[in-house]
Write an enzyme that holds these catalytic residues in place. Structure first.
Site, PDB file in Angstrom:
ATOM      1  N   HIS A  19      39.870  39.940  40.434  1.00 49.22           N
ATOM      2  CA  HIS A  19      38.726  40.641  39.840  1.00 49.22           C
ATOM      3  C   HIS A  19      37.733  39.661  39.211  1.00 49.22           C
ATOM      4  O   HIS A  19      36.603  40.038  38.921  1.00 49.22           O
ATOM      5  CB  HIS A  19      39.231  41.640  38.798  1.00 49.22           C
ATOM      6  N   ASN A  66      33.710  46.571  33.008  1.00 51.23           N
ATOM      7  CA  ASN A  66      33.031  47.866  33.062  1.00 51.23           C
ATOM      8  C   ASN A  66      31.888  48.001  32.062  1.00 51.23           C
ATOM      9  O   ASN A  66      31.257  49.043  31.989  1.00 51.23           O
ATOM     10  CB  ASN A  66      34.033  49.016  32.898  1.00 51.23           C
ATOM     11  N   ASP A  91      33.619  40.855  43.280  1.00 50.47           N
ATOM     12  CA  ASP A  91      34.731  41.017  44.214  1.00 50.47           C
ATOM     13  C   ASP A  91      34.538  42.333  44.961  1.00 50.47           C
ATOM     14  O   ASP A  91      33.858  43.229  44.475  1.00 50.47           O
ATOM     15  CB  ASP A  91      36.068  41.020  43.459  1.00 50.47           C
ATOM     16  N   ASN A 112      33.177  49.142  38.944  1.00 51.55           N
ATOM     17  CA  ASN A 112      32.719  49.529  37.609  1.00 51.55           C
ATOM     18  C   ASN A 112      31.730  48.549  36.989  1.00 51.55           C
ATOM     19  O   ASN A 112      30.872  48.949  36.200  1.00 51.55           O
ATOM     20  CB  ASN A 112      33.912  49.755  36.682  1.00 51.55           C
TER      21      ASN A 112
END
Length: 185
Positions: A19, A66, A91, A112
């Protein structure tokens, strides 16, 4: 001025996780061009330098993924950066490991960090450089994206990161976006 934003999560527990692909790519870009991300404000770490004669601001939000838009929008306002001069590196589970894809606009696609940027900036019309991390085979999505690349995956990711840095170089140099998509996608 161009602005390159890498998406990721802060904290050593997230270093080198799938991530944090955006962080890893912008770190490589910044290192290649001698840009130190030493300024810490507006919920981000950032630095600037000249790349091919163009001033470039490299940004890593210090919010969690997020909430990335909370950092991106104020920096754009402060430096008066037009949305057309923003590239976000992220990603992407929908791309095979090792593939990169450039887009000049689009929805969040379930990401997000991108969703937050769209909400804060108020438009979907900013560049994306998506780096494929593939879909999890045996893990939950959360465990997979927060996991590190395996020994077999790491060289494939490194090659993709090198291509992503080259694509960023070409974007900064002013290459036509359609041409970039044809070359790198």
């Amino acid at each position: 001025m161009k602005m390159i934003v890498g998406l990721g999560n802060i904290g050593p527990q997230y270093d080198n996780t799938r991530h944090n692909t955006g962080f890893m790519v912008v770190d490589a870009f910044a290192q290649q061009h001698g840009i130190a991300l030493t300024t810490r404000k507006m919920d981000a770490r950032f630095g600037s330098g000249l790349v091919n004669g163009e001033k470039v601001l490299v940004v890593k939000p210090t919010t969690f993924m997020n909430e990335s838009g909370r950092a991106v929008h104020p920096i754009m306002d402060y430096f008066k950066i037009d949305v057309a001069d923003v590239m976000v590196v992220q990603d992407d589970m929908d791309l095979p490991l090792g593939r990169i894809r450039l887009r000049d606009h689009g929805s969040a696609g379930g990401h997000n960090g991108i969703k937050s940027i769209i909400a804060h900036v108020g438009t979907q019309n900013f560049g994306r450089l998506k780096v494929g991390i593939a879909h999890p085979q045996q893990h939950t999505v959360v465990d997979y994206v927060l996991g590190k690349f395996t020994t077999d995956q790491r060289p494939v990711f490194n090659q993709a990161a090198d291509r992503a840095v080259a694509a960023l170089d070409d974007w900064v140099a002013g290459s036509d976006f359609m041409q970039l998509m044809n070359q790198y996608n």
